[in-house]
Design a protein around this motif. Structure first.
Motif, short mmCIF file in Angstrom:
data_model
loop_
_atom_site.label_atom_id
_atom_site.label_comp_id
_atom_site.label_asym_id
_atom_site.label_seq_id
_atom_site.Cartn_x
_atom_site.Cartn_y
_atom_site.Cartn_z
N GLN A 67 0.84 -1.20 0.00
CA GLN A 67 0.00 0.00 0.00
C GLN A 67 0.87 1.24 0.00
OE1 GLN A 67 -2.89 0.17 3.14
NE2 GLN A 67 -3.38 2.32 2.79
N GLU A 68 0.56 2.18 -0.89
CA GLU A 68 1.29 3.44 -0.97
C GLU A 68 0.33 4.58 -0.67
OE1 GLU A 68 4.79 2.44 -4.23
OE2 GLU A 68 2.92 3.36 -4.91
N ASP A 69 0.77 5.50 0.19
CA ASP A 69 -0.09 6.61 0.62
C ASP A 69 0.63 7.93 0.40
OD1 ASP A 69 -2.36 5.13 1.73
OD2 ASP A 69 -0.94 4.46 3.26
N THR A 70 -0.13 8.89 -0.14
CA THR A 70 0.37 10.26 -0.21
C THR A 70 0.21 10.92 1.16
OG1 THR A 70 -1.81 11.08 -0.88
CG2 THR A 70 -0.29 10.41 -2.64
N ILE A 71 0.62 12.17 1.26
CA ILE A 71 0.51 12.87 2.54
C ILE A 71 -0.95 12.94 2.98
CG2 ILE A 71 0.84 15.07 3.70
CD1 ILE A 71 3.29 15.52 1.94
N VAL A 72 -1.80 13.43 2.09
CA VAL A 72 -3.22 13.57 2.43
C VAL A 72 -3.86 12.20 2.59
CG1 VAL A 72 -5.44 14.48 1.67
CG2 VAL A 72 -3.35 15.79 1.27
N GLY A 73 -3.51 11.25 1.72
CA GLY A 73 -4.08 9.91 1.82
C GLY A 73 -3.70 9.22 3.11
N GLY A 74 -2.45 9.41 3.55
CA GLY A 74 -2.03 8.83 4.81
C GLY A 74 -2.77 9.43 5.99
N ALA A 75 -3.03 10.74 5.94
CA ALA A 75 -3.79 11.38 7.02
C ALA A 75 -5.22 10.86 7.06
CB ALA A 75 -3.78 12.90 6.84
N ILE A 76 -5.81 10.64 5.89
CA ILE A 76 -7.17 10.09 5.85
C ILE A 76 -7.20 8.68 6.42
CG2 ILE A 76 -9.03 9.37 4.30
CD1 ILE A 76 -8.24 11.69 2.47
N GLU A 77 -6.17 7.89 6.12
CA GLU A 77 -6.09 6.54 6.68
C GLU A 77 -6.00 6.58 8.20
OE1 GLU A 77 -6.18 3.45 5.43
OE2 GLU A 77 -6.71 4.22 3.44
N LEU A 78 -5.23 7.53 8.73
CA LEU A 78 -5.12 7.66 10.19
C LEU A 78 -6.47 8.02 10.81
CD1 LEU A 78 -1.72 9.54 10.51
CD2 LEU A 78 -2.22 7.21 11.26
N ILE A 79 -7.24 8.84 10.12
CA ILE A 79 -8.58 9.18 10.64
C ILE A 79 -9.46 7.94 10.66
CG2 ILE A 79 -10.66 10.53 10.18
CD1 ILE A 79 -8.90 12.72 9.05
N HIS A 80 -9.39 7.13 9.62
CA HIS A 80 -10.18 5.90 9.57
C HIS A 80 -9.79 4.92 10.67
CE1 HIS A 80 -11.23 6.52 5.03
NE2 HIS A 80 -11.94 7.29 5.83
N TYR A 81 -8.51 4.94 11.05
CA TYR A 81 -8.04 4.04 12.10
C TYR A 81 -8.19 4.63 13.50
CZ TYR A 81 -6.02 0.79 8.72
OH TYR A 81 -5.85 -0.13 7.71
N SER A 83 -7.27 7.85 14.65
CA SER A 83 -6.21 8.74 15.15
C SER A 83 -6.33 10.12 14.49
CB SER A 83 -4.83 8.15 14.86
OG SER A 83 -4.68 6.90 15.50
N PRO A 84 -7.43 10.83 14.77
CA PRO A 84 -7.61 12.14 14.12
C PRO A 84 -6.60 13.17 14.59
CG PRO A 84 -9.29 11.78 15.79
CD PRO A 84 -8.56 10.49 15.66
N GLY A 85 -6.14 13.06 15.84
CA GLY A 85 -5.17 14.02 16.33
C GLY A 85 -3.86 13.97 15.57
N ILE A 86 -3.34 12.75 15.36
CA ILE A 86 -2.11 12.59 14.59
C ILE A 86 -2.31 13.03 13.15
CG2 ILE A 86 -0.39 10.93 13.80
CD1 ILE A 86 -0.95 9.29 16.28
N ALA A 87 -3.48 12.71 12.59
CA ALA A 87 -3.77 13.11 11.21
C ALA A 87 -3.79 14.63 11.09
CB ALA A 87 -5.11 12.53 10.77
N PHE A 88 -4.36 15.31 12.09
CA PHE A 88 -4.40 16.77 12.06
C PHE A 88 -2.99 17.36 12.12
CE2 PHE A 88 -4.29 20.74 14.49
CZ PHE A 88 -5.06 21.55 13.66
#
Length: 209
Positions: A67-81, A83-88
């Motif tokens: 799986q490859e994630d861009t900056i924004v895509g990785g932040a969205i993945e963190l929200i799904h898991y 971890s909205p604070g880390i994503a922010f």
């Protein structure tokens, strides 16, 4: 006022001094070529920032998938898991701060060539904020480096930096150099020139009267 300050050690010398007696660096009243360097470094940094957001920043490889994630895509993945604070934090440090730095440096470079509604004091504060916040722009690279070093489980799982990490690091470096190339003393020269023009205008009106 008949004085000039060294930009390295801030020692004040009489006007016309060419070499600082304290640190030995060259002393100049104004860096007339600073804006050219600012815009050149700013443009290179902006060009590097575009692929930094298009290419994957992180590559996660497991036994069954990659799986490859861009900056924004990785932040969205963190929200799904969950971890909205880390994503922010990642979005703020990797998207908001770089774009804000591009806008701020561009505004400062333009404002010293023409009159601006923003006061000199506020522009000086903006410049100091841009200089201070530059050290925090690499937080995304630090996160990728830490995760890559911690998650290396041979064939089971591994996290590696993507191509975007190089472009992002270059973008941060060039924007920091662009901010450092800006001669902040030119902010106050605009006000001096305006006062001189106003004084000459009043003298001209008085002579005509």
């Amino acid at each position: 006022m008949g004085f000039v300050a060294c930009r390295r050690c801030t020692k004040v010398w009489p006007a016309g001094t060419t070499t600082c007696g304290r640190c030995g660096s060259a002393v100049i009243s104004r860096d007339t070529l600073s804006l050219q360097r600012v815009w050149a470094l700013w443009l290179v940094g902006f060009m590097c920032y575009i692929p930094a957001n298009m290419y994957p920043m992180l590559q996660t490889r497991t036994l069954l998938s990659v799986q490859e994630d861009t900056i924004v895509g990785g932040a969205i993945e963190l929200i799904h898991y969950g971890s909205p604070g880390i994503a922010f934090i990642i979005l703020f440090a990797s998207v908001v701060i770089p774009i804000g730095k591009f806008l701020a440096i561009g505004f400062l470079a333009i404002s010293v060539t023409r009159p601006s509604a923003v006061s000199n004091h506020h522009r000086q504060v903006l410049y100091e904020v841009v200089e201070y916040i530059g050290r925090w722009s690499m937080i995304d690279i630090f996160v990728v480096a830490i995760m890559s070093s911690l998650v290396q489980l041979n064939t089971l799982a591994a996290i590696n930096p993507g191509r975007a990490s190089l472009f992002f690091a270059l973008s941060v470096i060039f924007t920091m150099l662009s901010a450092q190339a800006f001669d902040s003393r030119m902010i106050w020269d605009v006000r001096t020139d305006q006062k001189r023009d106003d004084a000459e205008g009043r003298k001209g009106h008085a002579a005509n009267d």
